[in-house]
Design a protein around this motif. Structure first.
Motif, PDB file in Angstrom:
ATOM      1  N   TRP A  94       3.589  -4.688 -10.455  1.00  0.00           N
ATOM      2  CA  TRP A  94       4.525  -4.016 -11.366  1.00  0.00           C
ATOM      3  C   TRP A  94       5.002  -2.688 -10.794  1.00  0.00           C
ATOM      4  CZ3 TRP A  94       2.598   0.323 -14.420  1.00  0.00           C
ATOM      5  CH2 TRP A  94       3.574   0.878 -15.250  1.00  0.00           C
ATOM      6  N   LEU A  95       4.082  -1.895 -10.245  1.00  0.00           N
ATOM      7  CA  LEU A  95       4.471  -0.605  -9.671  1.00  0.00           C
ATOM      8  C   LEU A  95       5.373  -0.787  -8.456  1.00  0.00           C
ATOM      9  CD1 LEU A  95       1.126   1.400  -9.946  1.00  0.00           C
ATOM     10  CD2 LEU A  95       3.309   2.024 -11.001  1.00  0.00           C
ATOM     11  N   LYS A  96       5.119  -1.802  -7.662  1.00  0.00           N
ATOM     12  CA  LYS A  96       5.949  -2.050  -6.484  1.00  0.00           C
ATOM     13  C   LYS A  96       7.362  -2.431  -6.900  1.00  0.00           C
ATOM     14  CE  LYS A  96       6.821  -2.593  -2.105  1.00  0.00           C
ATOM     15  NZ  LYS A  96       6.951  -1.395  -1.242  1.00  0.00           N
ATOM     16  N   GLU A  97       7.481  -3.272  -7.920  1.00  0.00           N
ATOM     17  CA  GLU A  97       8.792  -3.741  -8.349  1.00  0.00           C
ATOM     18  C   GLU A  97       9.594  -2.659  -9.071  1.00  0.00           C
ATOM     19  OE1 GLU A  97       8.516  -7.311 -10.618  1.00  0.00           O
ATOM     20  OE2 GLU A  97       7.182  -8.280  -9.191  1.00  0.00           O
ATOM     21  N   THR A  98       8.918  -1.873  -9.899  1.00  0.00           N
ATOM     22  CA  THR A  98       9.645  -0.935 -10.749  1.00  0.00           C
ATOM     23  C   THR A  98       9.817   0.454 -10.149  1.00  0.00           C
ATOM     24  OG1 THR A  98       7.611  -0.307 -11.911  1.00  0.00           O
ATOM     25  CG2 THR A  98       8.890  -2.121 -12.842  1.00  0.00           C
ATOM     26  N   ARG A  99       8.821   0.921  -9.363  1.00  0.00           N
ATOM     27  CA  ARG A  99       8.889   2.273  -8.802  1.00  0.00           C
ATOM     28  C   ARG A  99       8.837   2.295  -7.285  1.00  0.00           C
ATOM     29  NH1 ARG A  99      10.937   5.624 -12.092  1.00  0.00           N
ATOM     30  NH2 ARG A  99      10.309   7.164 -10.546  1.00  0.00           N
ATOM     31  N   ASP A 100       8.725   1.125  -6.663  1.00  0.00           N
ATOM     32  CA  ASP A 100       8.538   1.028  -5.215  1.00  0.00           C
ATOM     33  C   ASP A 100       7.332   1.854  -4.769  1.00  0.00           C
ATOM     34  OD1 ASP A 100       9.124   0.018  -2.703  1.00  0.00           O
ATOM     35  OD2 ASP A 100      10.417   1.716  -2.167  1.00  0.00           O
ATOM     36  N   VAL A 101       6.273   1.823  -5.588  1.00  0.00           N
ATOM     37  CA  VAL A 101       5.015   2.505  -5.284  1.00  0.00           C
ATOM     38  C   VAL A 101       3.989   1.445  -4.920  1.00  0.00           C
ATOM     39  CG1 VAL A 101       3.134   3.911  -6.198  1.00  0.00           C
ATOM     40  CG2 VAL A 101       5.500   4.466  -6.783  1.00  0.00           C
ATOM     41  N   ASP A 102       3.433   1.548  -3.740  1.00  0.00           N
ATOM     42  CA  ASP A 102       2.491   0.552  -3.232  1.00  0.00           C
ATOM     43  C   ASP A 102       1.074   1.092  -3.353  1.00  0.00           C
ATOM     44  OD1 ASP A 102       1.249  -1.528  -1.919  1.00  0.00           O
ATOM     45  OD2 ASP A 102       2.829  -1.688  -0.405  1.00  0.00           O
ATOM     46  N   ILE A 103       0.209   0.406  -4.096  1.00  0.00           N
ATOM     47  CA  ILE A 103      -1.149   0.909  -4.280  1.00  0.00           C
ATOM     48  C   ILE A 103      -2.202   0.099  -3.523  1.00  0.00           C
ATOM     49  CG2 ILE A 103      -0.560   1.939  -6.493  1.00  0.00           C
ATOM     50  CD1 ILE A 103      -2.165  -0.285  -7.856  1.00  0.00           C
ATOM     51  N   TYR A 104      -1.767  -0.748  -2.603  1.00  0.00           N
ATOM     52  CA  TYR A 104      -2.706  -1.340  -1.652  1.00  0.00           C
ATOM     53  C   TYR A 104      -2.669  -0.516  -0.365  1.00  0.00           C
ATOM     54  CZ  TYR A 104      -3.403  -5.531  -4.493  1.00  0.00           C
ATOM     55  OH  TYR A 104      -3.749  -6.397  -5.505  1.00  0.00           O
ATOM     56  N   PRO A 105      -3.782  -0.426   0.360  1.00  0.00           N
ATOM     57  CA  PRO A 105      -3.760   0.303   1.632  1.00  0.00           C
ATOM     58  C   PRO A 105      -2.688  -0.254   2.557  1.00  0.00           C
ATOM     59  CG  PRO A 105      -6.008  -0.255   1.015  1.00  0.00           C
ATOM     60  CD  PRO A 105      -5.127  -0.967   0.048  1.00  0.00           C
ATOM     61  N   SER A 106      -2.069   0.625   3.321  1.00  0.00           N
ATOM     62  CA  SER A 106      -1.009   0.201   4.228  1.00  0.00           C
ATOM     63  C   SER A 106      -1.588  -0.628   5.376  1.00  0.00           C
ATOM     64  CB  SER A 106      -0.292   1.421   4.806  1.00  0.00           C
ATOM     65  OG  SER A 106      -1.176   2.148   5.659  1.00  0.00           O
ATOM     66  N   ALA A 107      -0.705  -1.350   6.068  1.00  0.00           N
ATOM     67  CA  ALA A 107      -1.144  -2.145   7.216  1.00  0.00           C
ATOM     68  C   ALA A 107      -1.768  -1.250   8.284  1.00  0.00           C
ATOM     69  CB  ALA A 107       0.043  -2.920   7.781  1.00  0.00           C
ATOM     70  N   LEU A 108      -1.191  -0.069   8.507  1.00  0.00           N
ATOM     71  CA  LEU A 108      -1.744   0.848   9.509  1.00  0.00           C
ATOM     72  C   LEU A 108      -3.153   1.292   9.132  1.00  0.00           C
ATOM     73  CD1 LEU A 108       1.367   3.089  10.310  1.00  0.00           C
ATOM     74  CD2 LEU A 108       0.351   1.322  11.762  1.00  0.00           C
ATOM     75  N   MET A 109      -3.378   1.545   7.854  1.00  0.00           N
ATOM     76  CA  MET A 109      -4.688   1.982   7.390  1.00  0.00           C
ATOM     77  C   MET A 109      -5.714   0.857   7.543  1.00  0.00           C
ATOM     78  SD  MET A 109      -5.248   3.971   3.772  1.00  0.00           S
ATOM     79  CE  MET A 109      -3.865   5.053   4.128  1.00  0.00           C
ATOM     80  N   ILE A 110      -5.302  -0.355   7.203  1.00  0.00           N
ATOM     81  CA  ILE A 110      -6.198  -1.505   7.302  1.00  0.00           C
ATOM     82  C   ILE A 110      -6.554  -1.778   8.768  1.00  0.00           C
ATOM     83  CG2 ILE A 110      -6.306  -4.015   7.021  1.00  0.00           C
ATOM     84  CD1 ILE A 110      -4.643  -3.589   4.416  1.00  0.00           C
ATOM     85  N   LEU A 111      -5.550  -1.759   9.639  1.00  0.00           N
ATOM     86  CA  LEU A 111      -5.807  -2.039  11.051  1.00  0.00           C
ATOM     87  C   LEU A 111      -6.676  -0.955  11.689  1.00  0.00           C
ATOM     88  CD1 LEU A 111      -2.278  -3.380  12.090  1.00  0.00           C
ATOM     89  CD2 LEU A 111      -4.364  -4.695  11.688  1.00  0.00           C
ATOM     90  N   ALA A 112      -6.506   0.294  11.240  1.00  0.00           N
ATOM     91  CA  ALA A 112      -7.373   1.373  11.741  1.00  0.00           C
ATOM     92  C   ALA A 112      -8.817   1.140  11.315  1.00  0.00           C
ATOM     93  CB  ALA A 112      -6.871   2.717  11.228  1.00  0.00           C
ATOM     94  N   ALA A 113      -9.020   0.715  10.056  1.00  0.00           N
ATOM     95  CA  ALA A 113     -10.372   0.414   9.581  1.00  0.00           C
ATOM     96  C   ALA A 113     -10.972  -0.761  10.346  1.00  0.00           C
ATOM     97  CB  ALA A 113     -10.333   0.104   8.084  1.00  0.00           C
ATOM     98  N   LYS A 114     -10.154  -1.742  10.675  1.00  0.00           N
ATOM     99  CA  LYS A 114     -10.626  -2.891  11.447  1.00  0.00           C
ATOM    100  C   LYS A 114     -11.083  -2.450  12.843  1.00  0.00           C
ATOM    101  CE  LYS A 114      -8.869  -7.095  13.641  1.00  0.00           C
ATOM    102  NZ  LYS A 114      -7.640  -7.867  13.951  1.00  0.00           N
ATOM    103  N   ARG A 115     -10.283  -1.565  13.459  1.00  0.00           N
ATOM    104  CA  ARG A 115     -10.654  -1.083  14.808  1.00  0.00           C
ATOM    105  C   ARG A 115     -11.967  -0.304  14.769  1.00  0.00           C
ATOM    106  NH1 ARG A 115      -5.086   0.049  15.091  1.00  0.00           N
ATOM    107  NH2 ARG A 115      -5.492   2.249  14.565  1.00  0.00           N
ATOM    108  N   LYS A 116     -12.215   0.416  13.689  1.00  0.00           N
ATOM    109  CA  LYS A 116     -13.450   1.199  13.572  1.00  0.00           C
ATOM    110  C   LYS A 116     -14.633   0.336  13.147  1.00  0.00           C
ATOM    111  CE  LYS A 116     -11.492   4.360  10.902  1.00  0.00           C
ATOM    112  NZ  LYS A 116     -11.297   5.579  10.071  1.00  0.00           N
ATOM    113  N   GLY A 117     -14.409  -0.953  12.947  1.00  0.00           N
ATOM    114  CA  GLY A 117     -15.500  -1.847  12.586  1.00  0.00           C
ATOM    115  C   GLY A 117     -15.864  -1.819  11.116  1.00  0.00           C
ATOM    116  N   GLU A 118     -14.987  -1.319  10.259  1.00  0.00           N
ATOM    117  CA  GLU A 118     -15.287  -1.226   8.828  1.00  0.00           C
ATOM    118  C   GLU A 118     -14.965  -2.508   8.071  1.00  0.00           C
ATOM    119  OE1 GLU A 118     -13.542   2.206   7.016  1.00  0.00           O
ATOM    120  OE2 GLU A 118     -14.324   3.590   8.518  1.00  0.00           O
ATOM    121  N   ILE A 119     -14.306  -3.469   8.727  1.00  0.00           N
ATOM    122  CA  ILE A 119     -13.941  -4.727   8.068  1.00  0.00           C
ATOM    123  C   ILE A 119     -14.450  -5.890   8.908  1.00  0.00           C
ATOM    124  CG2 ILE A 119     -12.087  -6.140   7.113  1.00  0.00           C
ATOM    125  CD1 ILE A 119     -10.338  -3.665   6.980  1.00  0.00           C
ATOM    126  N   ASP A 120     -15.251  -6.734   8.293  1.00  0.00           N
ATOM    127  CA  ASP A 120     -15.737  -7.954   8.936  1.00  0.00           C
ATOM    128  C   ASP A 120     -14.740  -9.069   8.627  1.00  0.00           C
ATOM    129  OD1 ASP A 120     -17.040 -10.262   9.762  1.00  0.00           O
ATOM    130  OD2 ASP A 120     -19.018  -9.515   9.186  1.00  0.00           O
TER     131      ASP A 120
END
Length: 890
Positions: free
Chosen positions: A64-90
């Motif tokens: 709903w927030l993405k559609e109505t306000r263009d506000v994204d409340i999931y972590p960005s792809a860059l944030m997720i990939l950084a966590a993956k590189r640091k070994g925080e995601i299996d």
């Protein structure tokens, strides 16, 4: 159409009856669920920005927030990939989630093609720009109809002003926001302005209505359109909505759109409306002002001809995703039937960017949970025979206490305890010589008593005279700054002193801070004080001063049970509040208690320790099975989180055994502080090298007025663990967990657990979601860089001089660098040490908590009597409530 004709039209259709007002009030109350109350920054309180939306799922609100306000409340792809590189995601959790999603959905496309597409898309790589701009793709798209990707979620209508531009190509909603910010600052300012807003005492709407006809920022025609506008805010709001041709069914979503346009200022209005009956209609007045001004701005463009269209997915990107990720040749695409093409595009629109990042977020959370589980299980096996503690120290559940507690336990036979840092005392506190009081308890509670700090009359008068002198000097300085003539003389008078202070604070901040603090304390010479613990026959601001005899016993018993401390008392029991220390920091209150509106916990610690030392309280507790030995003494201290040390604030006469324990703590404290500071400072990005004097460096951070990050606060918080200390003792939880003592065997009816979940559990969730929101959507829920913030109206911060009142945490509280996040945006994991039947009882009886777990606002796990870990997924709760329950243990 003039304002007068609007009123004539309005009056012909509706009457200002009481039922109309009640209906509009109900609509406004429902619309206000999309924002959260915002406290003044001086009494900063953690808040979940989605407090009113928890009846919906987290995923639904995200869409709903993405559609109505263009506000994204999931972590960005860059944030997720950084966590993956640091070994925080299996990645095994990503693969498991993908297979579960494919198994639970049926699509008219081959499984291997669907899986190949998903595997490639889950790499979170952007589509090639050359493919998206290719002529071949344009030709393919030309033969297709647009595919509606609306999620069918909650609809919020955008303000009409958002779709209109003036002759300078500036959107009217930006002009409207600028006007509203100006009026909000004028009305809400309580401390900074030299002149107050005329007619302010008559309320926001009436003050605006009287002044708007003189506003030079509006054109003559715009001012004329508001001439004769209604006196009552509800009437004005209804007239404006009618003039804008908003139908009855659209009113609530339209109001939601306006509230979300400036959620900070609207949130402040909402908070103020909840504080007193005099301002209970303030949010209505805010909407009346805002939508009336929107009418004045839009009036020349009426009637509007542009249609309101739903969001459509880009067919080009959907098709390109199949060509790239699905490795689908263009020739094969051209050979498909219309139905097949529609099926492929539908699949791509469902497995969209938000769903992909949702899978990664849940894998990130599951990885953290799995590693926490392994730590706690290994800790249980390591815990051997415990020595009788020399002292017991009760700390706030605050995650910053965990590393300090761990260092303390390593240095000797000390037992540490976690409990909510207001220590169960519903009090407002009043320091010596203060005429006002401050609620010193979680913001969702109201104080029931007032506790004053007292001194001998003669000493009090001398102290007040000295304090008044300091206050008068400060008041005179402020008055001269705001006076036209006096301000010309002020630099000549204050320049040398302020220049010297600036140089000292800039070049030798630690010494300058210590000198100024000693100078102030030496001048004030605060005398020894007592507390008004005993009930007096008077009330102040509606609150009784002190406690009755039975209330003293009740509060002592209740808190001791919450601590799990009802037997085996050590000779010394230290009740530790916590506080923070920083200079030139608008967010200083945010580093104190996140639950109690920026109040430090020392005063409450002192009150509780003093209660437990009263002979009459101990005598009555003995009759109830809580026997405190005669040689046990309660003392109070404050854990200062910025410098990681203990400051003693209440030490009565000690017994011989208590004195031995006290001396032992004093002896080890420099070493504990040294190690805690070294570990904590190593996490700060500007201090990666080994420090020779970490305690001195921590003190410099606290005193340096240019320091944008005196400490990390509660960044990286991720779990709330409710159980015995043995469950986590010896675990390095990295300062990421709130810890609350709990023994299910002493809680037969579940009342203690229910109280922990409703109070500290809710506060921990609010803190967690505020950090989460400030990290994933800093432009909307954060507050930007401290370096460019402006403190406004004594209420909060803006970026520049005309932005929204910013609601969240600054960039420096959650980011290690401009491009790398320090806080891991994970939803709070609540771990309860109790048998499954206790958790089932909690979920059945606490509908609010059950809703949070089922809708994904918190996660829940438990550790049973055998040490088995269990994850309570939403489907297990559905089974518990609707179907025969089946055990699922890990």
């Amino acid at each position: 159409m003039s304002g007068t004709s609007v009123l004539m039209k309005e009056s012909s259709k509706t009457k200002d009856s009481q039922s109309d007002f009640q209906e509009m009030s109900a609509i406004i109350a429902a619309a206000s669920q999309v924002i959260a109350p915002l406290w003044p920054i001086s009494t900063f309180a953690a808040r979940s920005p989605w407090l009113g939306l928890e009846k919906q799922s987290f995923a639904g609100v995200a869409s709903w927030l993405k559609e109505t306000r263009d506000v994204d409340i999931y972590p960005s792809a860059l944030m997720i990939l950084a966590a993956k590189r640091k070994g925080e995601i299996d990645e095994k959790f990503v693969q498991r989630a993908l297979q579960q999603w494919l198994d639970s959905n049926s699509f008219p496309i081959p499984r291997d093609e669907a899986e190949r597409f998903c595997q490639a898309a889950l790499k979170l790589e952007p589509l090639p720009t050359e493919l998206l701009s290719s002529s071949k793709l344009e030709q393919l798209v030309a033969h297709l109809h647009e595919l509606n990707s609306g999620s069918g979620g909650k609809f919020t209508m955008q303000p009409l002003s958002s779709s209109i531009e003036n002759q300078s190509h500036e959107r009217l909603i930006n002009i409207l926001d600028h006007h509203i910010i100006k009026w909000c600052k004028l009305y809400l300012d309580d401390s900074q302005a030299g002149w107050t807003m005329p007619n302010r005492e008559k309320g926001f709407y009436r003050a605006w209505q009287r002044l708007i006809q003189y506003d030079p920022a509006l054109s003559k025609n715009q001012r004329q359109s508001l001439k004769g506008w209604p006196e009552k805010p509800q009437t004005a709001l209804k007239a404006a909505l009618l003039a804008l041709e908003i139908s009855e069914s659209e009113i609530q979503p339209y109001l939601e759109g306006h509230l979300l346009s400036l959620p900070g200022w609207a949130g402040m209005m909402l908070w103020r409306s909840q504080q007193s009956s005099a301002e209970q209609e303030l949010l209505t007045e805010y909407l009346a002002v805002r939508i009336s001004m929107e009418w004045a701005l839009i009036h020349p463009y009426m009637p509007l001809t542009n249609e309101r269209v739903a969001y459509k997915a880009s067919i080009a990107s959907l098709l390109a995703s199949w060509l790239h990720w699905g490795e689908l040749p263009m020739e094969e695409w051209l050979q498909m039937s219309d139905a097949q093409q529609q099926a492929y595009l539908s699949f791509a629109s469902i497995f969209d960017d938000q769903l992909r990042r949702k899978i990664w977020l849940e894998a990130w959370e599951q990885t953290h949970e799995e590693r926490l589980r392994q730590k706690m299980i290994s800790s249980q096996y390591k815990t051997g025979h415990k020595k009788t503690p020399l002292a017991q120290l009760a700390f706030c559940i605050d995650a910053r206490s965990e590393p300090f507690r761990r260092q303390l336990e390593k240095e000797g036979p000390f037992e540490t305890i976690g409990i909510a840092g207001f220590f169960g005392l519903p009090i407002a506190t009043s320091g010596l010589g203060h005429t006002h009081s401050h609620p010193s308890l979680p913001i969702m509670l109201k104080p029931q008593h007032k506790i004053r700090e007292l001194a001998e009359e003669h000493e009090l008068q001398l102290y007040q005279h000295r304090k008044q002198a300091v206050h008068s000097l400060s008041y005179t300085f402020k008055t001269m700054k705001q006076n036209v003539l006096a301000s010309l003389l002020l630099p000549e008078l204050s320049g040398p002193w302020l220049s010297l202070q600036m140089a000292a604070r800039s070049f030798v901040p630690r010494r300058a801070g210590r000198f100024l603090r000693n100078l102030r304390e030496g001048w004030l010479r605060k005398p020894n004080t007592e507390l008004s613990l005993h009930h007096a026959d008077k009330r102040e601001v509606g609150l009784p001063v002190g406690f009755s005899d039975q209330e003293k016993v009740n509060y002592a018993r209740q808190t001791l049970k919450m601590m799990g401390l009802t037997k085996n008392f050590a000779p010394l029991v230290v009740i530790c509040g916590h506080s923070s220390q920083s200079t030139n920091n608008p967010y200083a209150a945010a580093l104190d208690c996140g639950a109690c509106g920026g109040a430090a916990g020392g005063f409450n610690a002192r009150v509780f320790a003093a209660l437990c030392n009263l002979p009459e309280v101990r005598e009555k507790l003995t009759y109830e099975g809580i026997e405190i030995p005669d040689d046990t003494v309660f003392v109070a201290a404050e854990h200062r989180t910025t410098v990681d040390d203990l400051e003693w604030i209440y030490v009565p006469k000690l017994t011989e055994a208590a004195q031995e324990a006290f001396a032992r703590i004093e002896a080890i404290m420099p070493d504990v502080s040294h190690k805690a500071n070294a570990a904590r400072l190593a996490q700060l990005p500007q201090l990666q090298s080994q420090l020779k004097k970490p305690s001195a460096e921590a003190q410099r951070f606290a005193e340096d007025w240019s320091e944008i990050r005196p400490e990390w606060g509660l960044a990286r918080n991720a779990a709330f663990i409710i159980g015995k200390r043995e469950l986590t003792e010896g675990c390095d939880l990295e300062g990421r967990a709130f810890l609350h003592n709990y023994d299910w065997q002493e809680d037969a009816d579940g009342a203690l657990l229910a109280s922990i979940i409703a109070g500290p559990g809710t506060v921990a969730q609010w803190i967690n979601l505020q950090y989460y929101a400030s990290t994933v959507a800093p432009h909307y829920y954060g507050s930007g860089s401290k370096a460019t913030q402006t403190v406004t109206a004594g209420l909060g911060v803006m970026q520049g001089n005309a932005s929204d009142l910013l609601t969240g945490l600054p960039w420096q509280s959650v980011m290690a660098t401009d491009f790398e996040a320090y806080h891991s945006p994970l939803r709070l994991l609540i771990v309860i040490q109790a048998p499954s039947e206790h958790i089932e009882r909690l979920l059945k009886t606490d509908s609010t908590f059950r809703q949070k777990v089922r809708n994904g606002w918190v996660r829940l796990a438990s550790v049973d009597r055998e040490g088995h870990w269990r994850n309570w997924q939403p489907y297990t709760i559905n089974e518990l409530l609707n179907e025969p329950y089946k055990e699922r243990s890990e």
